[in-house]
Design a protein around this motif. Sequence first.
Motif, short mmCIF file in Angstrom:
data_model
loop_
_atom_site.label_atom_id
_atom_site.label_comp_id
_atom_site.label_asym_id
_atom_site.label_seq_id
_atom_site.Cartn_x
_atom_site.Cartn_y
_atom_site.Cartn_z
N ARG A 111 74.22 -108.05 62.16
CA ARG A 111 72.78 -107.95 62.32
C ARG A 111 72.44 -107.33 63.67
O ARG A 111 73.19 -107.46 64.63
CB ARG A 111 72.12 -109.33 62.23
CG ARG A 111 72.35 -110.07 60.92
CD ARG A 111 71.98 -111.54 61.06
NE ARG A 111 70.62 -111.71 61.51
CZ ARG A 111 70.17 -112.80 62.12
NH1 ARG A 111 70.98 -113.79 62.42
NH2 ARG A 111 68.91 -112.88 62.48
N ARG A 143 69.64 -113.55 58.65
CA ARG A 143 70.97 -114.09 58.36
C ARG A 143 71.21 -114.26 56.86
O ARG A 143 72.27 -113.88 56.34
CB ARG A 143 71.11 -115.45 59.06
CG ARG A 143 72.46 -116.12 58.89
CD ARG A 143 72.41 -117.51 59.50
NE ARG A 143 71.96 -117.43 60.87
CZ ARG A 143 72.77 -117.39 61.92
NH1 ARG A 143 74.07 -117.41 61.74
NH2 ARG A 143 72.28 -117.34 63.14
N VAL A 159 81.13 -115.42 61.30
CA VAL A 159 80.04 -116.33 61.66
C VAL A 159 80.61 -117.59 62.29
O VAL A 159 81.80 -117.90 62.12
CB VAL A 159 79.19 -116.71 60.42
CG1 VAL A 159 78.49 -115.50 59.83
CG2 VAL A 159 80.06 -117.39 59.36
N THR A 163 77.22 -121.76 59.98
CA THR A 163 76.61 -120.90 58.97
C THR A 163 77.15 -121.22 57.58
O THR A 163 76.46 -121.03 56.57
CB THR A 163 76.84 -119.42 59.31
OG1 THR A 163 76.22 -119.14 60.57
CG2 THR A 163 76.26 -118.49 58.26
#
Length: 215
Positions: A111, A143, A159, A163
Motif C-alpha cells: 500500500r 488494508r 503483514v 493482520t
Amino acid sequence: MAASGECGRLRIGIHALIPRSFLAELLARYREDYPGIDIDITEGTARDAVMQLRADRLDIVFVAGTPEPPDCHSRCIWVEPLVAALPECHQLAGQTTLTWADLAGETFLARNGGTGPQVYDHIVLRLAGRWPASSILRFDVERGTLLSMVGQGFGVTIVGAATSLLPTSGVIFLPFADEPEPVPFSAVWSPFNRSAALRNLLTLANDMGRRVRAD
C-alpha cells in the motif's frame, strides 16, 4: 481531574486498528480505566503522523518500526511476528512455514498508505540482490482491499501477525522460518507535551507490553 488525566482529550495517530490486536486491546483498556478522556483517532502513514505530531495536531502516534526523530521521544511498545499473506490456491499454501527464498520471483503488493512504505522497504531489504528479481506493485487502497487482491491472485504481501486476525476470504497467512526479528511497533510523542492523559496511556502501554513479552 484534568491534572491527573481523569478527564480531557487525547489525539492518537495509528497505522491501523485491528480487533484483538495489541493496539486495540490497549485502547480498550485505556478507555475502561479513563472513561472521562475523549479519544480522537487518525489513521495514516508514519511520516504523516509524525508531521501532525510536530504541528501539535496529535498527542501520540503508534507506528511500525523504531523511528528516532531528533525532536521527539520514542519507545518500542510491542512486537509482532512477520507473516506472508498468500492466495489459498498458491503452491505454498500447504506448508506450515516458508522462507524468503520460497517467495523469490513472486509479485508483491504494498500500500501507499498505512504501513505500506515500511512493507515496501522491508521487501526490498530481504530480496534485493539475493534471488531472482521480484516485482513490487504499490496501490492507493485500504488494508482490506489489498488482502482481497491477494485472495484474487494479484500477488502476495507481508503483514504483521495481527493482520491475520482480520476476516479475509481466500487468503492464508504463513509465518517465516528465516525472518530474524519480529516487527517492532513504537510510540512517538513530543517531549513538550505535559498531558497527564498522555502519561497515563504511556504507562499503561509499557505495562501491557512487558506482560506480553513475558508471556
